[in-house]
Motif scaffolding. Structure first.
Motif, PDB file in Angstrom:
ATOM      1  N   ARG A   6      34.157  17.299  29.891  1.00  9.62           N
ATOM      2  CA  ARG A   6      33.771  16.745  30.980  1.00  9.62           C
ATOM      3  C   ARG A   6      35.131  15.354  30.731  1.00  9.62           C
ATOM      4  O   ARG A   6      34.323  14.678  30.837  1.00  9.62           O
ATOM      5  N   VAL A   7      35.937  15.406  31.894  1.00  7.80           N
ATOM      6  CA  VAL A   7      36.851  14.968  32.331  1.00  7.80           C
ATOM      7  C   VAL A   7      36.293  14.332  33.866  1.00  7.80           C
ATOM      8  O   VAL A   7      36.873  14.937  34.638  1.00  7.80           O
ATOM      9  N   ALA A   8      36.095  12.933  33.991  1.00 11.10           N
ATOM     10  CA  ALA A   8      36.638  12.003  35.318  1.00 11.10           C
ATOM     11  C   ALA A   8      37.746  11.755  35.449  1.00 11.10           C
ATOM     12  O   ALA A   8      38.484  10.321  34.586  1.00 11.10           O
ATOM     13  N   VAL A   9      38.540  11.632  36.494  1.00  6.73           N
ATOM     14  CA  VAL A   9      40.216  11.162  36.539  1.00  6.73           C
ATOM     15  C   VAL A   9      39.940  10.594  38.049  1.00  6.73           C
ATOM     16  O   VAL A   9      39.667  11.469  38.762  1.00  6.73           O
ATOM     17  N   VAL A  10      39.893   8.992  37.943  1.00  5.04           N
ATOM     18  CA  VAL A  10      40.161   8.010  39.089  1.00  5.04           C
ATOM     19  C   VAL A  10      41.204   8.186  39.370  1.00  5.04           C
ATOM     20  O   VAL A  10      41.973   7.548  39.237  1.00  5.04           O
ATOM     21  N   GLY A  11      42.089   8.610  40.670  1.00  7.92           N
ATOM     22  CA  GLY A  11      43.072   8.490  41.371  1.00  7.92           C
ATOM     23  C   GLY A  11      43.554   9.589  41.801  1.00  7.92           C
ATOM     24  O   GLY A  11      43.802  10.658  40.301  1.00  7.92           O
ATOM     25  N   SER A  12      44.295  10.177  42.897  1.00  7.60           N
ATOM     26  CA  SER A  12      44.662  11.850  43.429  1.00  7.60           C
ATOM     27  C   SER A  12      46.046  11.894  43.665  1.00  7.60           C
ATOM     28  O   SER A  12      46.331  12.669  44.196  1.00  7.60           O
ATOM     29  N   GLY A  13      46.740  10.649  43.364  1.00  3.10           N
ATOM     30  CA  GLY A  13      47.858  11.097  43.095  1.00  3.10           C
ATOM     31  C   GLY A  13      48.862  11.848  42.028  1.00  3.10           C
ATOM     32  O   GLY A  13      48.097  12.193  41.612  1.00  3.10           O
ATOM     33  N   PRO A  14      50.076  11.724  42.223  1.00  2.00           N
ATOM     34  CA  PRO A  14      50.736  12.556  40.766  1.00  2.00           C
ATOM     35  C   PRO A  14      50.569  12.184  40.067  1.00  2.00           C
ATOM     36  O   PRO A  14      50.338  13.009  38.794  1.00  2.00           O
ATOM     37  N   ALA A  15      49.930  11.171  39.870  1.00  2.00           N
ATOM     38  CA  ALA A  15      49.325  10.550  37.992  1.00  2.00           C
ATOM     39  C   ALA A  15      48.346  11.635  37.812  1.00  2.00           C
ATOM     40  O   ALA A  15      48.708  12.377  36.692  1.00  2.00           O
ATOM     41  N   GLY A  16      47.413  11.089  38.452  1.00  2.00           N
ATOM     42  CA  GLY A  16      45.934  12.144  38.253  1.00  2.00           C
ATOM     43  C   GLY A  16      46.444  13.599  38.293  1.00  2.00           C
ATOM     44  O   GLY A  16      45.380  13.926  37.559  1.00  2.00           O
ATOM     45  N   SER A  20      44.955  16.226  35.131  1.00  2.00           N
ATOM     46  CA  SER A  20      44.104  17.295  35.681  1.00  2.00           C
ATOM     47  C   SER A  20      44.822  18.027  35.163  1.00  2.00           C
ATOM     48  O   SER A  20      44.779  18.848  34.422  1.00  2.00           O
ATOM     49  N   ASP A  21      45.995  18.456  36.066  1.00  2.00           N
ATOM     50  CA  ASP A  21      46.873  19.912  35.281  1.00  2.00           C
ATOM     51  C   ASP A  21      46.864  19.820  33.623  1.00  2.00           C
ATOM     52  O   ASP A  21      46.930  21.165  33.151  1.00  2.00           O
ATOM     53  N   ALA A  22      47.076  18.907  32.929  1.00  2.00           N
ATOM     54  CA  ALA A  22      47.321  19.061  31.756  1.00  2.00           C
ATOM     55  C   ALA A  22      46.321  19.134  30.936  1.00  2.00           C
ATOM     56  O   ALA A  22      46.291  20.020  30.375  1.00  2.00           O
ATOM     57  N   LEU A  23      45.296  18.992  31.350  1.00  2.00           N
ATOM     58  CA  LEU A  23      43.825  18.868  30.722  1.00  2.00           C
ATOM     59  C   LEU A  23      43.972  20.354  31.020  1.00  2.00           C
ATOM     60  O   LEU A  23      43.028  21.625  29.907  1.00  2.00           O
ATOM     61  N   MET A  24      43.598  20.672  32.546  1.00  2.00           N
ATOM     62  CA  MET A  24      43.488  22.426  32.467  1.00  2.00           C
ATOM     63  C   MET A  24      44.356  23.583  31.813  1.00  2.00           C
ATOM     64  O   MET A  24      44.391  24.799  31.361  1.00  2.00           O
ATOM     65  N   VAL A  32      37.075  19.624  35.544  1.00  2.00           N
ATOM     66  CA  VAL A  32      37.924  18.253  36.354  1.00  2.00           C
ATOM     67  C   VAL A  32      37.360  17.541  37.064  1.00  2.00           C
ATOM     68  O   VAL A  32      37.238  17.955  38.132  1.00  2.00           O
ATOM     69  N   ASP A  33      36.417  16.564  37.116  1.00  2.00           N
ATOM     70  CA  ASP A  33      36.683  15.974  38.498  1.00  2.00           C
ATOM     71  C   ASP A  33      37.428  15.076  38.949  1.00  2.00           C
ATOM     72  O   ASP A  33      37.935  13.652  38.210  1.00  2.00           O
ATOM     73  N   LEU A  63      51.533  20.268  43.922  1.00  2.00           N
ATOM     74  CA  LEU A  63      50.088  19.417  43.850  1.00  2.00           C
ATOM     75  C   LEU A  63      48.857  20.473  44.193  1.00  2.00           C
ATOM     76  O   LEU A  63      47.788  20.334  43.524  1.00  2.00           O
ATOM     77  N   HIS A  64      49.105  20.830  45.144  1.00  2.00           N
ATOM     78  CA  HIS A  64      48.324  21.433  45.811  1.00  2.00           C
ATOM     79  C   HIS A  64      48.110  22.804  44.465  1.00  2.00           C
ATOM     80  O   HIS A  64      46.307  23.539  44.308  1.00  2.00           O
ATOM     81  N   ARG A  65      48.928  23.944  43.974  1.00  2.00           N
ATOM     82  CA  ARG A  65      48.550  24.393  43.530  1.00  2.00           C
ATOM     83  C   ARG A  65      47.613  24.846  41.903  1.00  2.00           C
ATOM     84  O   ARG A  65      47.026  25.051  41.127  1.00  2.00           O
ATOM     85  N   VAL A  66      47.734  22.726  41.409  1.00  2.00           N
ATOM     86  CA  VAL A  66      47.353  22.544  40.316  1.00  2.00           C
ATOM     87  C   VAL A  66      46.128  22.473  41.421  1.00  2.00           C
ATOM     88  O   VAL A  66      44.722  22.438  40.279  1.00  2.00           O
ATOM     89  N   MET A  67      45.367  21.721  42.313  1.00  2.00           N
ATOM     90  CA  MET A  67      44.119  20.977  42.899  1.00  2.00           C
ATOM     91  C   MET A  67      43.115  22.761  43.246  1.00  2.00           C
ATOM     92  O   MET A  67      42.482  22.473  43.494  1.00  2.00           O
ATOM     93  N   ASP A  68      43.991  23.697  43.490  1.00  2.00           N
ATOM     94  CA  ASP A  68      43.112  25.032  44.227  1.00  2.00           C
ATOM     95  C   ASP A  68      42.866  25.230  42.552  1.00  2.00           C
ATOM     96  O   ASP A  68      42.208  26.518  42.778  1.00  2.00           O
TER      97      ASP A  68
END
Length: 464
Positions: A6-16, A20-24, A32-33, A63-68
Motif C-alpha cells: 500500500r503506497v500513498a502518493v501526495v500530489g497528482s501532477g505529472p510527478a505523482g 503511481s504508474d511506475a509502481l503499477m 496506490v492512493d 495521465l488519464h490512462r494511468v489514473m483509470d
C-alpha cells in the motif's frame, strides 16, 4: 495471504502520476492512493501551462490512462498535514511518496522589488490559469512591461501580456481572466536575460510560438547575437540550443512585421534596480527598470561592464524560478527549497548534501519538490522511476511502515470521521464534463471553473 503493498502518493501532477504508474507497472502487487490538495488533479498541467498551449495539455490524456487503472484511487480536496497527517498515513500505508511540485516564486534580489507593480511570474500564471488559490483580478494598466528571465515561463508570461484578450478568449480561460485581459494596455513587452543567446532556457517551439500572433512582433537586437567559445560548444553539443540560437538570429535580421504589439528579447542585461516614484497615495510605484550591461568573461560566464540602462516600464514580472514549500514534519532544505533526499529517499537532515544523513524509512519524494524546478517531462519520469525503484527495493528488505489499518476502506472511514469533504475520480470526470459543457456553450472546448466551491459542487454532481 499476502496483501498488496500500500503506497500513498501526495500530489497528482505529472510527478505523482508518473510515480503511481511506475509502481503499477512493477512486478510488485500494489495499491496506490493519490492525494491532491486541490479539487481537481493534474497540478502543473492544469495550473502551470499557458492556456494557449493545448498541445501540452494533451499530456492530460496520457495521465488519464494511468489514473483509470483499478489499482489507483484519487482523493482530491485533501490537504496533507491538515486533512490527513503523516502519522495517520503510517497507519494506512507501507510507504509515502511526496510529489507536491513547486508553485511559489523565488525572490528577485534587487532594490525596489517590494513595489506593488512587481509580480512573480508564478502569481500571474496562477491568475491566468484560474488557480483558486490566486488572485481573481489583475492590474494590466501598464503600457510597457518588463519580464526578467529567459526560460519558458518567462515566454508564457510575455506572450500572454503581448496578446489581446480576444485572441485568448478561444482558450479555456475563466471569465474573470478574460475580463481582465480585455483591459490590458501593454503594447511593449521587454524580456531580459543576463547572459547570451546560447544560455537561454527556451525550447524552440515555444520561442517560435511567440511570433504566431498577427498582433505580436518579436524583436531581437543584432548586437545581442554574440557567442563565446563556451557558447559555440553548447550549440554543437545540443540540438535544442542550436535551434534556439538560430530562431533568435532570424528574429534579429528579419524585416519588420509592423504588428501593433512589440515583444523585445534583450540579452546581456542584468537587472540591478526597479525604479519608482511616490504616488498620490504615498506609496512608491514602478516607473522603470535599471539593468547593467554584461559581457563574456572568457571563462564561460559573464561579468558586468559598468554600463547601465534605464527602461521606461510600469510593471515588472520576475520569472527567475519557482520554489517548493515545506511540508509538515518532512525534512526540508531551505536553501535549495526541496525535500531533503538522496535518490528520492527522504533523509533526516535539512541539508540535502549531508553525507552523514540517514534515509527515513517509508518516505520518498519525486519531481520538482525533490530536485527543484528544472527539466522537462522526461526528467520527471526518470525521477519517478528512481524513487519507486528505491522504494520497492527497501520494501523487499522490510524497510517500510507497519500499518495497523491497511484495508482500502480505512482511508474513506478516516476522512469521513474527520469531516473531510474529499472527492474521487468520478468527481473529476463530473467537473471535467461541466467545464467542457460551459466551454461548448460559447464555442470553446472548455471553460475553467475558478472558485473552489464551484469546483467541489460540480465534482459532487456525479457523486450524489
Amino acid at each position: 495471504m499476502t496483501r498488496p503493498l500500500r503506497v500513498a502518493v501526495v500530489g497528482s501532477g505529472p510527478a505523482g502520476v508518473y510515480a503511481s504508474d511506475a509502481l503499477m507497472k512493477s512486478s510488485t502487487d500494489v495499491e496506490v492512493d493519490l492525494f491532491e490538495k486541490m479539487p481537481a488533479p493534474f497540478g502543473l498541467i492544469r495550473y502551470g501551462v499557458a492556456p494557449d498551449h493545448p498541445r501540452i495539455k494533451g499530456i492530460i490524456k496520457a495521465l488519464h490512462r494511468v489514473m483509470d487503472k483499478p489499482q489507483l484511487r484519487l482523493f482530491s480536496n485533501v490537504e496533507f498535514g491538515k486533512d490527513i497527517t503523516l502519522e495517520e498515513m503510517k497507519d494506512l500505508y507501507d510507504a509515502v511518496i511526496f510529489a507536491t511540485g513547486a508553485v511559489g516564486d523565488r525572490a528577485l534580489p534587487v532594490p525596489g522589488a517590494d513595489m506593488p507593480e512587481h509580480f512573480g511570474a508564478g502569481e500571474f500564471v496562477g491568475f491566468y490559469d484560474g488557480n483558486p488559490l490566486f488572485e481573481r483580478s489583475w492590474d494590466l494598466s501598464a503600457e510597457s512591461v518588463a519580464v526578467i528571465g529567459v526560460g519558458n515561463v518567462g515566454l508564457d508570461v510575455s506572450r500572454i501580456l503581448a496578446k489581446t484578450g480576444e485572441e485568448l478568449h478561444v482558450t479555456e480561460i475563466p471569465d474573470n481572466v478574460y475580463e481582465a485581459l480585455k483591459t490590458n494596455k501593454a503594447t511593449e513587452v521587454h524580456v531580459f536575460g543576463r547572459r547570451g543567446p546560447a544560455q537561454a532556457k527556451f525550447t524552440p517551439l515555444e520561442l517560435k510560438e511567440l511570433d504566431y500572433s498577427p498582433n505580436v512582433e518579436v524583436i531581437v537586437n543584432p548586437e545581442d547575437i554574440e557567442y563565446d567559445s563556451s557558447s559555440e560548444i553548447a550549440r554543437r553539443e545540443s540540438k535544442i540550443t542550436d535551434q534556439v540560437c538560430t530562431i533568435l538570429e532570424n528574429y534579429a535580421i528579419r524585416e519588420p512585421k509592423n504588428a501593433p504589439h512589440k515583444l523585445y528579447i534583450h540579452f546581456f542585461e542584468s537587472p540591478v534596480e526597479i525604479l519608482g516614484e511616490e504616488g498620490p497615495d504615498g506609496v512608491q510605484h514602478i516607473t522603470g527598470l535599471r539593468t547593467q550591461r554584461m559581457e563574456y568573461d572568457g571563462a564561460g560566464g559573464v561579468r558586468p561592464t559598468g554600463k547601465t540602462t534605464d527602461w521606461n516600464v510600469g510593471a515588472v514580472y520576475s520569472a527567475v524560478g519557482y520554489r517548493s514549500d515545506a511540508l509538515p514534519g518532512i525534512p526540508f532544505d531551505e536553501v535549495k527549497h526541496v525535500i531533503s533526499n538522496v535518490g528520492g529517499r527522504v533523509i533526516d537532515s535539512e541539508t540535502t548534501g549531508d553525507e552523514d544523513a540517514q534515509a527515513i524509512t517509508g518516505l520518498y519524494t519525486t519531481g520538482w519538490v525533490r530536485r527543484g524546478p528544472v527539466g522537462l517531462i522526461g526528467n520527471t519520469k526518470g525521477d519517478a522511476n528512481e524513487a519507486v525503484a528505491n522504494l520497492l527495493a527497501d520494501a523487499a528488505e522490510g524497510k517500510k511502515f507497519s500499518p495497523s489499518k491497511p484495508e482500502l476502506a480505512a482511508v474513506d472511514e478516516l476522512l469521513r470521521a474527520k469531516g473531510v469533504d474529499f472527492l474521487d475520480w468520478d468527481g473529476w470526470h463530473a467537473l471535467d464534463a461541466a467545464e467542457h459543457a460551459a466551454g461548448e456553450a460559447e464555442g470553446r472546448e472548455r471553460k475553467k471553473y475558478v472558485e473552489w466551491a464551484d469546483m467541489v459542487a460540480h465534482s459532487k454532481g456525479a457523486q450524489g
